[in-house]
Design a protein around this motif. Structure first.
Motif, short mmCIF file in Angstrom:
data_model
loop_
_atom_site.label_atom_id
_atom_site.label_comp_id
_atom_site.label_asym_id
_atom_site.label_seq_id
_atom_site.Cartn_x
_atom_site.Cartn_y
_atom_site.Cartn_z
N LYS A 165 50.35 -3.54 3.56
CA LYS A 165 51.17 -2.44 4.01
C LYS A 165 51.49 -2.63 5.43
CE LYS A 165 48.06 0.91 1.84
NZ LYS A 165 46.65 1.91 2.07
N GLN A 166 51.02 -3.51 6.30
CA GLN A 166 51.75 -3.77 7.65
C GLN A 166 52.92 -4.64 7.52
OE1 GLN A 166 48.64 -5.96 9.74
NE2 GLN A 166 47.73 -4.10 10.48
N GLU A 170 40.26 -5.45 0.91
CA GLU A 170 40.61 -4.37 2.16
C GLU A 170 41.69 -5.15 2.85
OE1 GLU A 170 37.16 -2.69 3.37
OE2 GLU A 170 36.81 -1.53 1.75
N LEU A 171 41.14 -6.37 3.37
CA LEU A 171 42.03 -7.01 4.47
C LEU A 171 43.43 -7.41 3.89
CD1 LEU A 171 42.34 -8.61 7.09
CD2 LEU A 171 41.33 -10.67 5.83
N MET A 188 45.50 -4.26 3.63
CA MET A 188 45.85 -3.66 4.92
C MET A 188 47.23 -4.71 5.60
SD MET A 188 44.08 -3.79 8.51
CE MET A 188 44.11 -5.78 8.67
#
Length: 619
Positions: A335-336, A328-329, A332
């Motif tokens: 995407k950032q 999940e990290l 994220m």
């Protein structure tokens, strides 16, 4: 008047032996390079009795009690002016030495190996092996423990500068001379707790974590000198053939052909004045997504092991939750970075430093063409840059190339030149780098010298692309991962089969389909093939790429249009065909591939001092 013979002390009439020739120190550092002592045919035996100053870094250390050591050490010298009485007392009064060792440490004592000092309560002899980088051999330096000042720690990694006398080793093995130290001129201490090169043998993989220190390893030192030899020989080869050296640009506004994505150079991000997107890019510059992905891979393997070992369910559940959080990290962060990184379309290049998009050059070939069409034969040696998504051990983002361009030549001519260059480089190594080749044959790969001999022993095999396909299609005892068929680029596996298994020597493949080569390669009369060639070498694959360039203006214009390349970028290139066009050809040789051939290195990251690959650019 007859000259008077000098007699020896016993009264005989035999003339006294002349003193050995003095070894010359360096003109600039006043030290004697170790290679001038150890690389002699007699391994330095003819220099016995000479007083020299040498410097280097300590690679190993041993100690022996003075009662057990050979009696070649000189008597202690007078105290050097400027030393305190404390210094002199500690060095000259034996019972003070144990106290000094407790307070400031013995010279060279290694905390992790206290048993290495056999004479803690008395004088002892220290044997150091040092290397200054001029050759692969170490020089044994012998000194008395009383010669060092309190607080000076001479251990592995320490730099020293000493003066002494060269003496023959009483029981020579690999080395025949050693230096008996008379004066210590400098000691550069090392932090033994954090110094990473304390072990006698360190893997090349481990050395990559310390690129600033790895030149001190014997193997990397040999690799670096071999690379230096290759570049020096390359300059000499072209100089003898009448070529002119040209400095070509690293920054270019052109894409040189089929080189994939190029590194873009811009000052717009640094001049953005703290705008949100630019700030966000800098915020995530330190995040290494590849490291996170590697950690996920390791955690997945750990979970598989837990499942196979029937471990308790709680440990397995905790590991699975940790893996999920890591995924999940990464998602994220991806995407950032995608949402904050500005695209080239959002940048106004009219405000950039060069007022237009520019890139790091992927090849010097096009620029060399312009000089070849005025100076006939030119070459350059320098870096090129290519982005590559692959994590292959053979893919660098920054490589060094020897590139040449010859006017009034066709394909066969430039193939001959490239083959001569490769053989000249190999021959020079065997003639002038024998000690380093022996070193890498022991520490890296034992067949490297044999491989060099096979390259210079005869002509390279030469086959067309079509003939290469026929050979590959007839292979029955193995299957290739990539399809063998017309119009496909030969895979590394297929190239390896041709050079390593079928021919067992370098092979030149030429006349490729025009679809797999850049726009500037001359189209053959059949309209299907182009005058391009690759030299495929055993172990490393393609080492040289070259071609005859398209000299016909109408054909080059058509090729640019077919590939949809921006016409305005190539106006100057077309101009060369408009004004005094001539047949010309060129090639580029991958220096790192040549180093791998010579040394047997398996990973190209060890063939270049500071490797730049995807996800890694230390220093």
């Amino acid at each position: 008047m007859a000259s008077r013979e000098t007699t020896v002390s016993d009264g005989s009439n035999q003339p006294e032996a002349p003193p050995p020739p003095a070894v010359e120190p360096s003109k600039y550092s006043k030290t004697t390079a170790l290679k001038s002592i150890l690389n002699r045919d007699d391994k330095g035996l003819g220099l016995v009795g000479q007083r020299v100053v040498v410097g280097g870094w300590v690679n190993s250390r041993k100690e022996r009690a003075e009662s057990d050591a050979p009696s070649q050490l000189p008597p202690p010298r007078a105290a050097v002016p400027g030393f305190s009485c404390y210094d002199v007392l500690v060095k000259r009064v034996p019972f003070l030495r144990p106290i000094a060792r407790i307070l400031v440490g013995v010279i060279g004592a290694q905390p992790e190996k206290p048993a290495a000092s056999p004479a803690k309560d008395g004088p002892f002899t220290v044997y150091l092996r040092i290397n200054d980088g001029s050759c692969s051999s170490n020089l044994q330096v012998v000194m008395d423990s009383s010669m060092s000042l309190p607080g000076q720690v001479i251990t592995v990694g320490t730099s020293i500068l000493v003066q002494g006398m060269l003496q023959k080793i009483l029981a020579p093995k690999k080395h025949v001379v050693e230096l008996i130290v008379e004066n210590i001129l400098h000691v550069g201490v090392v932090d033994v707790k954090s110094y990473p090169l304390t072990k006698p043998r360190i893997s090349l993989v481990s050395l990559r974590d310390h690129p600033h220190l790895r030149p001190r390893s014997i193997a990397i030192g040999s690799v670096t000198r071999i690379c230096s030899n290759l570049i020096y020989t390359g300059h000499g080869f072209f100089h003898k053939k009448g070529f002119i050296h040209v400095q070509t640009p690293i920054i270019t506004s052109m894409n040189a052909g089929n080189h994939g994505k190029m590194f873009q150079v811009t000052t717009l991000l640094s001049n953005s004045g703290g705008k949100d997107k630019s700030a966000a890019v800098h915020e995530h510059e330190g995040v290494d997504l590849e490291a996170f992905r590697a950690a996920i891979s390791e955690k997945s393997k750990r979970i598989d092991e837990l499942r196979r070992s029937d471990s308790n369910k709680e440990a397995l559940s905790a590991a699975e939750q940790d893996l999920q959080r890591s995924k999940e990290l990464v998602l994220m962060l991806e995407k950032q970075q995608q949402s904050t990184a500005p695209s080239a379309g959002e940048l106004d290049f009219s405000n950039d430093f060069f007022s237009r998009p520019v890139y790091l050059s992927a090849s010097a070939g096009l620029h060399l063409e312009s000089y070849a069409c005025g100076l006939s034969s030119v070459y350059t040696i320098g870096p090129v840059f290519q982005t590559d998504e692959s994590k292959s051990a053979e893919k660098l983002a920054e490589m060094w190339m020897i590139e040449a361009e010859l006017a009034f030549t066709e394909l066969q001519d430039v193939m001959n030149c490239a083959e001569d260059l490769v053989q000249s480089l190999c021959y020079s190594l065997m003639e002038t780098a024998g000690n380093d080749l022996k070193c890498v044959s022991k520490q890296i790969e034992k067949n490297c010298i044999k491989r060099l001999k096979s390259i210079v022993s005869g002509s390279f095999a030469r086959i067309t692309y079509s003939e290469a396909l026929n050979i590959l299609n007839q292979v029955k005892d193995k299957s290739f991962l990539s399809k063998v068929g017309w119009g496909n680029t030969l895979s590394e596996e297929q190239e390896s089969y041709l050079a390593d298994e079928f021919y067992r020597r370098p092979v030149i493949v030429y006349e490729y389909p025009k679809e797999v080569k850049p726009f500037y390669v001359r189209v053959s009369d059949d309209g299907r093939t182009v005058s391009a060639f690759d030299i495929i070498a055993p172990k490393v694959g393609v080492m040289v790429r070259g071609s005859q360039k398209e000299e016909r203006m109408d054909v080059i214009v058509k090729r640019i249009q077919e590939l949809g390349l921006p016409h305005e970028q190539y106006e100057w290139y077309i101009d060369l065909r408009k004004h005094g066009s001539v047949k010309h050809s060129g090639f580029s040789l991958d220096i790192e591939k040549m180093v791998m051939t010579a040394t047997g290195l398996a990973d190209v990251k060890d063939a270049i001092p500071f490797p730049r690959v995807r996800g890694h650019a230390k220093l």
